[in-house]
Enzyme design. Sequence first.
Site, PDB file in Angstrom:
ATOM      1  N   HIS A  17       3.442  -4.588   9.626  1.00  0.00           N
ATOM      2  CA  HIS A  17       2.150  -4.883   8.977  1.00  0.00           C
ATOM      3  C   HIS A  17       1.167  -5.434  10.023  1.00  0.00           C
ATOM      4  CE1 HIS A  17       3.558  -4.059   5.004  1.00  0.00           C
ATOM      5  NE2 HIS A  17       4.194  -5.189   4.776  1.00  0.00           N
ATOM      6  N   TYR A  54      -2.539   6.339  -0.173  1.00  0.00           N
ATOM      7  CA  TYR A  54      -1.557   6.362  -1.284  1.00  0.00           C
ATOM      8  C   TYR A  54      -2.002   7.364  -2.339  1.00  0.00           C
ATOM      9  CZ  TYR A  54       1.440   4.149  -4.909  1.00  0.00           C
ATOM     10  OH  TYR A  54       2.370   3.878  -5.879  1.00  0.00           O
ATOM     11  N   THR A 112       0.811  -1.220   0.000  1.00  0.00           N
ATOM     12  CA  THR A 112       0.000   0.000   0.000  1.00  0.00           C
ATOM     13  C   THR A 112       0.850   1.279   0.000  1.00  0.00           C
ATOM     14  OG1 THR A 112      -0.093  -0.097   2.398  1.00  0.00           O
ATOM     15  CG2 THR A 112      -1.932  -1.096   1.206  1.00  0.00           C
TER      16      THR A 112
HETATM   17  P1  PAP Z   1       5.543  -3.821   1.153  1.00  0.00           P
HETATM   18  O1  PAP Z   1       4.315  -3.540   1.943  1.00  0.00           O
HETATM   19  O2  PAP Z   1       5.720  -5.250   0.787  1.00  0.00           O
HETATM   20  O3  PAP Z   1       6.771  -3.224   1.757  1.00  0.00           O
HETATM   21  P2  PAP Z   1       4.981  -1.630  -0.600  1.00  0.00           P
HETATM   22  O4  PAP Z   1       6.184  -0.792  -0.650  1.00  0.00           O
HETATM   23  O5  PAP Z   1       3.846  -1.155   0.221  1.00  0.00           O
HETATM   24  O6  PAP Z   1       5.376  -3.121  -0.264  1.00  0.00           O
HETATM   25  O7  PAP Z   1       4.360  -1.804  -2.060  1.00  0.00           O
HETATM   26  C1  PAP Z   1       5.034  -1.707  -3.238  1.00  0.00           C
HETATM   27  C2  PAP Z   1       4.172  -0.819  -4.114  1.00  0.00           C
HETATM   28  O8  PAP Z   1       4.536   0.545  -3.895  1.00  0.00           O
HETATM   29  C3  PAP Z   1       4.417  -1.096  -5.573  1.00  0.00           C
HETATM   30  O9  PAP Z   1       3.189  -0.748  -6.225  1.00  0.00           O
HETATM   31  P3  PAP Z   1       2.774  -1.332  -7.663  1.00  0.00           P
HETATM   32  O10 PAP Z   1       2.909  -2.811  -7.605  1.00  0.00           O
HETATM   33  O11 PAP Z   1       1.359  -0.888  -7.869  1.00  0.00           O
HETATM   34  O12 PAP Z   1       3.695  -0.712  -8.641  1.00  0.00           O
HETATM   35  C4  PAP Z   1       5.532  -0.129  -5.865  1.00  0.00           C
HETATM   36  O13 PAP Z   1       5.720   0.131  -7.232  1.00  0.00           O
HETATM   37  C5  PAP Z   1       5.064   1.086  -5.103  1.00  0.00           C
HETATM   38  N1  PAP Z   1       6.160   2.004  -4.768  1.00  0.00           N
HETATM   39  C6  PAP Z   1       7.424   1.715  -4.389  1.00  0.00           C
HETATM   40  N2  PAP Z   1       8.127   2.833  -4.185  1.00  0.00           N
HETATM   41  C7  PAP Z   1       7.295   3.869  -4.459  1.00  0.00           C
HETATM   42  C8  PAP Z   1       7.455   5.289  -4.442  1.00  0.00           C
HETATM   43  N3  PAP Z   1       8.606   5.856  -4.128  1.00  0.00           N
HETATM   44  N4  PAP Z   1       6.388   6.038  -4.757  1.00  0.00           N
HETATM   45  C9  PAP Z   1       5.208   5.485  -5.086  1.00  0.00           C
HETATM   46  N5  PAP Z   1       4.987   4.153  -5.111  1.00  0.00           N
HETATM   47  C10 PAP Z   1       6.020   3.347  -4.808  1.00  0.00           C
END
Ligand code: PAP
Length: 308
Positions: free
Chosen positions: A118, A206, A56
């Site tokens: 989480h 988000y 998220t």
């Molecule tokens: P996690 O809960 O497993 O740590 P998390 O970082 O929440 O994961 O989720 C990754 C999502 O955030 C990805 O989304 P998508 O699959 O829809 O592309 C990832 O691309 C997105 N994400 C990672 N870094 C950023 C950022 N700097 N800005 C916006 N979205 C990001």
Amino acid sequence: MEKSNFSEEEKWWGDNHLEQINGFWFMPMLIPRIHRVLAEFNPRPSDVILSSFPKTGTTWLKSLLYSIINRSSLDSLVNNNPRDLVPFLEIQVYGDQESSDSSTYLSSEDTPRIFSTHIPYQLLGKTLESSGCRVVYVARNPKDTLNSLWHFANKWEMAVEGPWELEEAVEKFVSGVVPDGPYYEHVLGYRMAGLNNPDKVFFITYEELMDDTKTHVKKLAEFLGCPFVEEEDKKVEEIVKCCSFGVLKNHEVNKSEDYTTWAPTPYTSFFRQAKVGDYRNHLSDDAIKRIDARTEEKFYKSGFVYGI
Ligand code: PAP
């Protein structure tokens, strides 16, 4: 393939199962660690805890919180994956009993220490409330959350044996049997905490953050007790840029196909598309209808008009 002993209710991906703690589902390897967090974690009032449902915006918020708090250390993001700057309580901090990681992280002299988790508010809320620490929760609309989770899971080592089919993913998401699920209860738990105690729990989505990152970075800084003064406008813009998807995903450390030490997945898998509404490119009309119906039932009926 050998038949597993787990009931359909416990399975989330093929024969892989999840286990419950008070109605929430977790990966079996995390269960003892979560129990350790609940039993042993004693936050300092100055701590900042980033909470989220998986996929998220955790990585983004880790970068932003770290940068807001350590304004002069933006270079750290060039050389470290955000998850190594803000450790997960139930993964890095409270790892295996034998590991000494917890004392290293917990004895940090940093003020504030920043951790992420989480773990749902329904389980961790008492610990957080009694300590007086600050909590930031990021929520993301359910269809993009599921879409991101589905892509992410299929990057795991175990996907080599058989992918997590999208239909199965939708069904499990809707019924709540996904890691850290049910999603809806997770979000509602922190949302309610934010409504009841806005000085201690900052709830952000988000989509809001994507829509106007700069304004929300300033609000986050105010909430964290380290507001930006007017002359620091350039600094705010610099932080927004350094934490943006486009910049972060291009650092060597985040492009790496190496498997991380904390998840069965490569570093690069945390950076995919970062688009609001990407679910439209993957989910069928039927899947969208099913998730929307659940969203209406869970969110709208609780007075939270979000996610459809
Ligand atoms: P996690 O809960 O497993 O740590 P998390 O970082 O929440 O994961 O989720 C990754 C999502 O955030 C990805 O989304 P998508 O699959 O829809 O592309 C990832 O691309 C997105 N994400 C990672 N870094 C950023 C950022 N700097 N800005 C916006 N979205 C990001």
